[in-house]
Scaffold this active site. Structure first.
Site, PDB file in Angstrom:
ATOM      1  N   CYS A   1      51.087  56.375  70.319  1.00 20.42           N
ATOM      2  CA  CYS A   1      50.400  55.850  68.741  1.00 20.42           C
ATOM      3  C   CYS A   1      49.731  55.310  68.436  1.00 20.42           C
ATOM      4  O   CYS A   1      48.512  55.282  67.544  1.00 20.42           O
ATOM      5  CB  CYS A   1      51.611  56.559  67.767  1.00 20.42           C
ATOM      6  SG  CYS A   1      50.760  56.803  66.462  1.00 20.42           S
TER       7      CYS A   1
ATOM      8  N   GLU B   1      49.671  62.976  71.843  1.00 21.15           N
ATOM      9  CA  GLU B   1      48.250  62.639  71.117  1.00 21.15           C
ATOM     10  C   GLU B   1      47.145  63.081  71.691  1.00 21.15           C
ATOM     11  O   GLU B   1      46.980  63.409  70.871  1.00 21.15           O
ATOM     12  CB  GLU B   1      48.512  61.414  71.390  1.00 21.15           C
ATOM     13  CG  GLU B   1      48.451  59.942  71.175  1.00 21.15           C
ATOM     14  CD  GLU B   1      48.336  60.056  69.768  1.00 21.15           C
ATOM     15  OE1 GLU B   1      47.559  60.445  68.788  1.00 21.15           O
ATOM     16  OE2 GLU B   1      49.228  60.106  68.491  1.00 21.15           O
TER      17      GLU B   1
HETATM   18  C1  LIG Z   1      48.743  61.742  65.779  1.00 24.41           C
HETATM   19  C2  LIG Z   1      48.878  60.561  65.220  1.00 24.41           C
HETATM   20  N1  LIG Z   1      48.682  59.505  65.979  1.00 24.41           N
HETATM   21  C3  LIG Z   1      48.339  58.382  65.842  1.00 24.41           C
HETATM   22  C4  LIG Z   1      48.616  57.499  64.444  1.00 24.41           C
HETATM   23  C5  LIG Z   1      47.784  55.615  64.356  1.00 24.41           C
HETATM   24  O1  LIG Z   1      49.571  55.502  63.765  1.00 24.41           O
HETATM   25  C6  LIG Z   1      48.560  58.394  63.732  1.00 24.41           C
HETATM   26  N2  LIG Z   1      48.100  57.485  61.920  1.00 24.41           N
HETATM   27  N3  LIG Z   1      48.186  59.515  63.746  1.00 24.41           N
END
Ligand SMILES: Cc1ncc(CO)c(N)n1
Length: 223
Positions: A136, A208
């Site tokens: 993430c 992701e």
């Molecule tokens: C899905 C997703 N992945 C990573 C981030 C980064 O923190 C976020 N805000 N949202």
């Protein structure tokens, strides 16, 4: 000896490359992404971040020393107050009330992603939690830095703040700290356990990708 983070980085490359090429991100880069899709993303990401923040709280509880506890508490705080503030400000610009943001019903992909990580955070080791939460931060830093380097990207009236947040030194330093943690935590673990960490990292890298795809498709429950 290569760092464990290098192994994770190499094995997830094909997945991350697909995210970089996803139309959600290429259109965001070109400034042509439709506001509908961006608003959908913001709302889902807001409820995603509520659960994501909890990972840092649980990581703080599982920390072996005070310094590590402090740092995860800082990540918990900055997710709630800095990153989610970006979403609150965007929502205001799009006329979405704060209460509506928080009441967003998570879409199937959001549920899959957040509950997968929370299960690890509840039942797994600190190394497993960090392996699961790392794609993430790390992929967003990579996306932020790549987009910020494109001429004109930071002048875009809608997307510049988003790019600034994820390309910022502050976000980058927190990401580097988490990368350093996975290397420390992986040190000396048997291959069987390293393979498990890698599996978590690959799974959340795929989630992701799916998150971008979900927002582009404006995913809804089919029934
Ligand atoms: C899905 C997703 N992945 C990573 C981030 C980064 O923190 C976020 N805000 N949202």
């Amino acid at each position: 000896m290569t760092l464990f983070s290098e192994r994770l980085y190499q094995s997830s490359r094909p997945i991350w490359e697909r995210s970089h090429r996803h139309p959600f991100l290429t259109e965001l880069r070109d400034g042509t992404l439709s506001p509908d899709r961006f608003i959908y993303y913001l709302k889902q990401d807001y409820v995603y971040l509520i659960d994501y923040a909890k990972l840092f709280a649980l990581a703080s509880v599982k920390s072996p020393d005070l310094e590590t506890m402090h740092k995860f508490a800082e990540l918990y705080h900055s997710t709630l107050h800095v990153e989610m503030e970006l979403h609150r400000q965007y929502a205001e610009r799009f006329g979405v009330p704060r209460a509506e943001l928080e009441r967003t019903k998570p879409a199937p992909t959001t549920i899959a992603y957040t509950k997968y990580m929370l299960d690890i955070a509840t039942n797994g080791s600190l190394a497993q939690v960090v392996a699961a939460l790392l794609p993430c931060m790390w992929s967003y830093r990579e996306i932020g830095v790549t987009l910020a380097a494109i001429p004109g990207a930071l002048e875009h009236p809608l997307f510049s703040e988003w790019i600034l947040m994820y390309s910022s030194d502050e976000f980058g330093q927190l990401t580097d700290w988490c990368i350093d943690q996975i290397n420390r935590l992986a040190d000396g673990l048997p291959e069987r356990e390293l393979a498990r960490l890698e599996e978590h990292f690959l799974t959340t890298s795929r989630l992701e990708y799916l998150f971008w795809d979900m927002a582009y498709r404006l995913e809804e429950w089919p029934v």
